[in-house]
Design an enzyme around this catalytic site. Structure first.
Site, PDB file in Angstrom:
ATOM      1  N   ARG A 251     -10.673  -0.197  15.034  1.00 59.89           N
ATOM      2  CA  ARG A 251     -10.364   0.580  13.834  1.00 59.89           C
ATOM      3  C   ARG A 251     -11.121   0.019  12.644  1.00 59.89           C
ATOM      4  NH1 ARG A 251      -4.349   1.108  11.169  1.00 59.89           N
ATOM      5  NH2 ARG A 251      -4.770  -1.085  10.797  1.00 59.89           N
TER       6      ARG A 251
ATOM      7  N   TYR B 296      15.770  30.450   8.969  1.00 65.07           N
ATOM      8  CA  TYR B 296      14.559  31.191   9.327  1.00 65.07           C
ATOM      9  C   TYR B 296      14.472  31.364  10.836  1.00 65.07           C
ATOM     10  CZ  TYR B 296      12.468  30.929   4.672  1.00 65.07           C
ATOM     11  OH  TYR B 296      12.200  31.075   3.352  1.00 65.07           O
TER      12      TYR B 296
ATOM     13  N   LYS C 150       0.847  -1.206   0.000  1.00 64.03           N
ATOM     14  CA  LYS C 150       0.000   0.000   0.000  1.00 64.03           C
ATOM     15  C   LYS C 150       0.879   1.253   0.000  1.00 64.03           C
ATOM     16  CE  LYS C 150      -0.306  -0.261   5.050  1.00 64.03           C
ATOM     17  NZ  LYS C 150      -1.148  -0.708   6.170  1.00 64.03           N
TER      18      LYS C 150
ATOM     19  N   MET D 287      12.004  24.789   3.140  1.00 68.05           N
ATOM     20  CA  MET D 287      11.225  23.936   2.240  1.00 68.05           C
ATOM     21  C   MET D 287      12.123  23.104   1.329  1.00 68.05           C
ATOM     22  SD  MET D 287       8.356  24.905  -0.601  1.00 68.05           S
ATOM     23  CE  MET D 287       7.258  25.737   0.521  1.00 68.05           C
TER      24      MET D 287
END
Ligand SMILES: *Cc1c(COP(=O)(O)O)cnc(C)c1O
Length: 396
Positions: free
Chosen positions: A164, A286, A65, A334
């Site tokens: 679940r 940053y 998956k 990023m």
């Protein structure tokens, strides 16, 4: 996506990571991307064989998956089939349709979430086996089977404690007492899923196994399945008839109680864009959150959080160059991050060099620890814009 070994950048790293002109005069294909992700299909195959061996009384399926946990189901599934896998599990009908051309027709594909009502017909037309998780879902598939006058192979999931997926005990009793509930459905697997398998000492494991046995006894006889990767390593009480490993095939440690017995599958090499010398008090990134305590040298790498390196990994994370640890400094951007290269002799790592963000000794679990998450999430977050190279190392 090139698998020709001539493209493999291992030589690059070994040579101290200088860009070499490509034979036709162009750049290495990997030079156009920020980083090179090398996926070792030989390690995937050897992990499959190891897990299958540990669960040798059971059939060993393979969970592919999420595009084989981000590594590329189109490449990974054929390698797994060659290693012996004949049963594949995906999460969605879409993933099953995408996988179908990459494994032979004799291979089974099971859809863990089962179909939503509008996708039942397509699911069955393509020979995908649905996992039925709820009374509604049983009804949807039974109705289509009836309309098509077809007996449909299904897997049934039972909730043994995780709350679940699967039928709760009361729902199971309802099905067991109603002879028409499974009409037109051939029950070919009864499954459940362990909540705490990575913690062998957790009593929930034995409780869930006991419930699976007890619940299955209410249904027509069918093969049973409980264990995913970690469950296989709990021992033979958890293997039943079929095991469903995913993460272990891709090198994720099955538990934290011992050394990881699996081979690392991925290597990620990031390019150095530039280097610079900093003086005491200079700041990085940053928010200017990191400040140099004294003179140091730093390198800017072309891998960032958009490539799957979570910002929260910055404080404890690192990258590696020839076995030397290079700590990440300040915030991850990023498309880039800054690392401290002061531990390296001057001139050893410069612009256009490459460092390892993931390798044999610093794998997805280690990065997961640095990021406050798990190897699974690191693996499935690995960026889509890496240059990907598939290799097949020989069995050890
Ligand atoms: C994802 C999944 C697996 C595989 O789990 P791993 O921990 O990756 O081995 C097996 N069974 C079910 C139901 C799953 O959702």
């Amino acid at each position: 996506m090139l698998s020709n070994p001539a493209f493999f950048p291992a030589g690059l790293a070994a040579q101290g990571a200088r860009r070499t002109p490509f034979p036709d005069g162009g750049a290495w294909p990997c030079a156009r991307a920020g980083a090179v992700l090398t996926i070792d299909l030989g390690a995937v195959a050897s992990n499959y064989r190891q897990v299958a061996q540990r669960a040798s009384g059971a059939l060993c399926a393979a969970v592919v998956k999420a595009d084989a946990y981000g590594l590329g189901a189109a490449q990974v599934a054929p390698a797994l089939e060659q290693a012996g896998a004949r049963q594949f599990f995906v999460a969605h009908v879409d993933e099953g349709l995408a996988l179908r051309p990459h494994v032979s027709a004799a291979c089974g594909i099971t859809v863990l979430h089962g179909p939503r009502p509008d996708a039942v017909a397509e699911c069955l037309e393509h020979g995908l086996r649905p996992v039925l998780n709820s009374l509604e879902q049983i009804g949807w598939v039974r109705d289509v089977a009836r309309r098509r006058g077809q007996v449909v192979d299904v897997a049934l999931q039972l909730d043994t404690g995780m709350s679940r997926f699967g039928l709760a005990e009361a729902e199971l009793r309802q099905v067991a007492q109603d002879p028409s509930a499974l009409e037109g459905l051939s029950l070919t697997l009864i499954m459940s899923h362990l909540a705490c398998a990575d913690t062998p000492a957790d009593p929930a494991n034995a409780m869930q196994a006991a419930r699976l046995r007890a619940y299955a006894a209410m249904l027509p006889p069918a093969p049973l399945s409980l264990a995913a990767s970690s469950g296989v390593f709990l021992g033979s009480d958890y293997h039943f008839d079929l095991v469903r490993p995913g993460a272990a095939l891709y090198g994720v440690a099955p538990n934290t109680t011992g050394p990881n017995p699996l081979r690392q599958v991925v290597r990620l090499q990031g390019h150095v864009l530039q280097t610079r010398a900093l003086g005491k008090g200079d700041r990085v990134g940053y928010g200017l959150t990191w400040q140099a305590p004294g003179p140091c040298r730093v390198a800017t790498l072309s891998v960032g959080y958009a490539d799957g390196f979570a910002r929260q990994g910055a404080e404890t994370g690192c990258v590696w160059f020839r076995g030397v640890r290079l700590p990440i400094l300040g915030r991850i951007s990023m498309d880039s991050m800054t690392v401290d290269i002061s531990a390296l002799p001057e001139g050893q790592l410069e612009a256009d060099g490459m460092v390892d963000l993931l390798n044999e000794s610093y794998g997805v679990d280690a990065v997961g620890t640095a990021e406050g998450t798990i190897g699974y999430e690191v693996l499935t977050s690995l960026g889509r814009r890496y240059h990907r190279v598939y290799t097949a190392s020989p069995a050890p």
